[in-house]
Write a protein that holds these residues in place. Structure first.
Motif, PDB file in Angstrom:
ATOM      1  N   VAL A   1      34.173 -18.590 -11.887  1.00 31.42           N
ATOM      2  CA  VAL A   1      35.203 -18.558 -10.851  1.00 31.42           C
ATOM      3  C   VAL A   1      34.599 -18.024  -9.560  1.00 31.42           C
ATOM      4  CG1 VAL A   1      35.984 -16.251 -11.542  1.00 31.42           C
ATOM      5  CG2 VAL A   1      37.525 -17.772 -10.288  1.00 31.42           C
ATOM      6  N   ASN A   2      34.956 -18.671  -8.435  1.00 32.57           N
ATOM      7  CA  ASN A   2      34.495 -18.239  -7.115  1.00 32.57           C
ATOM      8  C   ASN A   2      35.602 -17.462  -6.411  1.00 32.57           C
ATOM      9  OD1 ASN A   2      31.891 -19.422  -7.165  1.00 32.57           O
ATOM     10  ND2 ASN A   2      32.795 -21.428  -6.725  1.00 32.57           N
ATOM     11  N   LEU A   3      35.252 -16.307  -5.898  1.00 34.46           N
ATOM     12  CA  LEU A   3      36.177 -15.491  -5.111  1.00 34.46           C
ATOM     13  C   LEU A   3      35.665 -15.489  -3.678  1.00 34.46           C
ATOM     14  CD1 LEU A   3      36.756 -12.468  -7.546  1.00 34.46           C
ATOM     15  CD2 LEU A   3      38.029 -14.619  -7.378  1.00 34.46           C
ATOM     16  N   ARG A   4      36.383 -16.171  -2.811  1.00 38.16           N
ATOM     17  CA  ARG A   4      35.940 -16.353  -1.433  1.00 38.16           C
ATOM     18  C   ARG A   4      36.352 -15.177  -0.557  1.00 38.16           C
ATOM     19  NH1 ARG A   4      38.409 -21.924   0.309  1.00 38.16           N
ATOM     20  NH2 ARG A   4      37.548 -21.172   2.322  1.00 38.16           N
TER      21      ARG A   4
ATOM     22  N   VAL B   1      27.942  -5.067  -4.022  1.00 41.68           N
ATOM     23  CA  VAL B   1      27.811  -4.500  -2.667  1.00 41.68           C
ATOM     24  C   VAL B   1      26.722  -5.274  -1.921  1.00 41.68           C
ATOM     25  CG1 VAL B   1      27.270  -2.448  -1.302  1.00 41.68           C
ATOM     26  CG2 VAL B   1      28.483  -2.213  -3.485  1.00 41.68           C
ATOM     27  N   PHE B   2      27.001  -5.569  -0.652  1.00 39.83           N
ATOM     28  CA  PHE B   2      25.966  -6.200   0.195  1.00 39.83           C
ATOM     29  C   PHE B   2      25.801  -5.382   1.467  1.00 39.83           C
ATOM     30  CE2 PHE B   2      24.517  -8.982   3.591  1.00 39.83           C
ATOM     31  CZ  PHE B   2      23.342  -9.476   3.015  1.00 39.83           C
ATOM     32  N   HIS B   3      24.517  -5.044   1.754  1.00 38.64           N
ATOM     33  CA  HIS B   3      24.151  -4.298   2.958  1.00 38.64           C
ATOM     34  C   HIS B   3      23.106  -5.121   3.697  1.00 38.64           C
ATOM     35  CE1 HIS B   3      22.452  -1.144   5.532  1.00 38.64           C
ATOM     36  NE2 HIS B   3      23.594  -0.470   5.354  1.00 38.64           N
TER      37      HIS B   3
ATOM     38  N   ALA C   1      23.988 -14.635   0.972  1.00 39.48           N
ATOM     39  CA  ALA C   1      23.559 -13.297   1.393  1.00 39.48           C
ATOM     40  C   ALA C   1      23.935 -13.110   2.850  1.00 39.48           C
ATOM     41  CB  ALA C   1      22.054 -13.123   1.191  1.00 39.48           C
ATOM     42  N   SER C   2      25.224 -12.867   3.099  1.00 45.16           N
ATOM     43  CA  SER C   2      25.723 -12.800   4.466  1.00 45.16           C
ATOM     44  C   SER C   2      26.904 -11.849   4.535  1.00 45.16           C
ATOM     45  CB  SER C   2      26.148 -14.201   4.931  1.00 45.16           C
ATOM     46  OG  SER C   2      26.935 -14.131   6.105  1.00 45.16           O
ATOM     47  N   LEU C   3      26.974 -11.070   5.623  1.00 43.86           N
ATOM     48  CA  LEU C   3      28.124 -10.197   5.807  1.00 43.86           C
ATOM     49  C   LEU C   3      29.368 -10.998   6.187  1.00 43.86           C
ATOM     50  CD1 LEU C   3      26.757  -7.082   7.761  1.00 43.86           C
ATOM     51  CD2 LEU C   3      27.763  -7.118   5.488  1.00 43.86           C
ATOM     52  N   GLU C   4      29.156 -12.099   6.915  1.00 41.21           N
ATOM     53  CA  GLU C   4      30.306 -12.885   7.352  1.00 41.21           C
ATOM     54  C   GLU C   4      30.937 -13.666   6.194  1.00 41.21           C
ATOM     55  OE1 GLU C   4      27.377 -12.855   8.827  1.00 41.21           O
ATOM     56  OE2 GLU C   4      27.817 -11.828  10.710  1.00 41.21           O
ATOM     57  N   TYR C   5      30.158 -14.087   5.186  1.00 41.71           N
ATOM     58  CA  TYR C   5      30.675 -14.887   4.071  1.00 41.71           C
ATOM     59  C   TYR C   5      30.199 -14.290   2.731  1.00 41.71           C
ATOM     60  CZ  TYR C   5      31.282 -18.190   7.901  1.00 41.71           C
ATOM     61  OH  TYR C   5      31.632 -18.772   9.101  1.00 41.71           O
ATOM     62  N   PRO C   6      30.716 -13.135   2.370  1.00 39.83           N
ATOM     63  CA  PRO C   6      30.241 -12.467   1.145  1.00 39.83           C
ATOM     64  C   PRO C   6      31.000 -12.893  -0.117  1.00 39.83           C
ATOM     65  CG  PRO C   6      31.730 -11.021   2.289  1.00 39.83           C
ATOM     66  CD  PRO C   6      31.688 -12.285   3.094  1.00 39.83           C
ATOM     67  N   SER C   7      31.203 -14.189  -0.273  1.00 36.61           N
ATOM     68  CA  SER C   7      31.913 -14.668  -1.481  1.00 36.61           C
ATOM     69  C   SER C   7      31.067 -14.401  -2.716  1.00 36.61           C
ATOM     70  CB  SER C   7      32.208 -16.162  -1.357  1.00 36.61           C
ATOM     71  OG  SER C   7      33.004 -16.425  -0.217  1.00 36.61           O
ATOM     72  N   ILE C   8      31.741 -14.209  -3.856  1.00 35.44           N
ATOM     73  CA  ILE C   8      31.035 -13.965  -5.119  1.00 35.44           C
ATOM     74  C   ILE C   8      31.457 -14.987  -6.177  1.00 35.44           C
ATOM     75  CG2 ILE C   8      30.728 -11.488  -4.717  1.00 35.44           C
ATOM     76  CD1 ILE C   8      33.141 -11.015  -6.595  1.00 35.44           C
TER      77      ILE C   8
END
Length: 381
Positions: free
Chosen positions: A37-40, A70-72, A93-100
């Protein structure tokens, strides 16, 4: 002073709403066990706001928050120890699009997932997605074999095992009964629903239609299970075939023993009130064949039918008539009152009144010697 505080509060609340709207997520996502499952998540219109870090927080229950990703921008990705370790990863790997993406999702993964940004100078901003885990239930239904009686018993069962959300069970039938459904939460987060239909079954309910209907979110339409009730009961017996025309010498007379029973009848027995069958009567399963009508079949026949639950009986009295006569060109016979036969060899010098079917009210014939067994003839108009 009070109005000033009120205005300030409205401003702060409006600011929080605007900020939360900048974190764009889907409100709900559905998934089945073992799927991915993708969580946008997306931060829109940052303007002068500086994004410093983004975290995904899981809440299985209200107030129990757990960091799972967590993404830094400097230190990169990190995945704290949790039940999602090894199953969760960032799609970019982006702060603007940190979907998992979460792989091999489990029923226990259902809950709230918050994408939370640390920003400067506005502070934290977030958006929350609810992951709804679905499970198709294992549906089944079956009738229950019961015996007819006055007590209410379970005559049919219907089950929807390990579904999520819980299924709804309804019944459609013309039977006079009622149903009860129970739900049980399973350890994996699914729900098992069981339903029973109860009634006081009668023999007439055997074979009656009953349908269980199961509705659940994962199904396009309710699943139906048409069944027939299975009610067992001992035999109910009736004898057919007697036509009031068993005249002396007839060779094609017969009786048939019919039995309504469940389970089926395993044995038919023919007897008479006196015990043994006449010598001219032969048994062929549920039929009694009279090879030749004579004085001996002037008796009461009894048929007994048996199944595994018991037996049932029926009896029929046959009245033998002496001879066939022709009245006005039509074949008919003398109807004797009770059982009257011609005893040529056994009775002498006795008189038997032969009572005839009459239409015109003519007087009965004179008493005649039994060895003559003479019949009155009358022309019918």
């Amino acid at each position: 002073m009070g109005s000033s505080w009120l205005i300030l509060g409205v401003i702060l609340l409006s600011s929080q709403v605007v900020r939360s709207q900048r974190v764009r997520v889907l409100p709900e996502v559905e998934a089945y066990p073992n799927e991915s499952v993708n969580l946008r998540c997306e931060f829109t219109n940052p303007g002068s706001t500086k994004l410093t870090q983004v975290s995904w927080i899981f809440e299985a229950t209200e107030g129990h928050r757990e960091n799972i990703a967590v993404f830094h921008p400097t230190y990169g990705e990190s995945f704290p120890k949790s039940a999602f370790k090894g199953r969760v990863q960032f799609t970019q790997a982006s702060l603007e699009y940190p979907s998992i993406r979460i792989d091999s999702v489990r029923m226990s993964d259902a809950g709230r997932y918050t994408c939370e940004y640390a920003t400067y100078p506005s502070g934290n901003e977030q958006g929350t997605t609810t992951l709804i885990m679905l499970a198709k239930p294992k549906n089944s239904a079956t009738p229950v074999v019961v015996q007819a009686g006055s007590a209410k018993v379970v005559v049919a069962r219907c089950e929807a095992l390990q579904g999520k959300p819980a299924a709804t069970v309804t019944w459609v039938t013309g039977a006079m009964g009622e149903y009860n459904s129970t739900s049980q939460a399973e350890s994996d987060g699914t729900v098992t629903v069981k339903s029973e239909y109860r009634m006081a079954p009668a023999s007439t309910d055997n074979g009656r239609d009953i349908t269980c209907m199961i509705s659940q979110r994962t199904q396009d339409r309710p699943q139906t299970f048409p069944m027939k009730l299975v009610v067992q009961y001992p035999p109910t017996v009736r004898i057919e075939g007697y036509d009031n025309n068993w005249y002396m010498g007839r060779t094609d007379a017969s009786l048939t023993c019919h039995a309504d029973a469940n389970p089926k009848v395993v044995d038919f027995t023919w007897t008479t009130l006196s015990g043994n069958l006449p010598a001219t009567a032969k048994v062929d399963q549920n039929r009694l064949l009279v090879q030749k009508v004579d004085e001996s079949v002037n008796t009461t026949f009894i048929c007994e039918a048996k199944n595994s639950l018991g037996s049932g009986k029926s009896q029929l009295t046959a009245a033998v008539i002496a001879h066939v006569v022709t009245l006005g060109g039509q074949r008919s016979h003398d109807v004797c009152l009770g059982i009257i036969a011609c005893h040529r060899l056994k009775v002498r010098n006795m008189f038997v009144g032969n009572i005839l079917l009459q239409r015109s009210g003519a007087p009965p014939p004179p008493l005649l010697p039994s060895h003559e067994c003479v019949h009155w003839r009358k022309k019918y108009h």
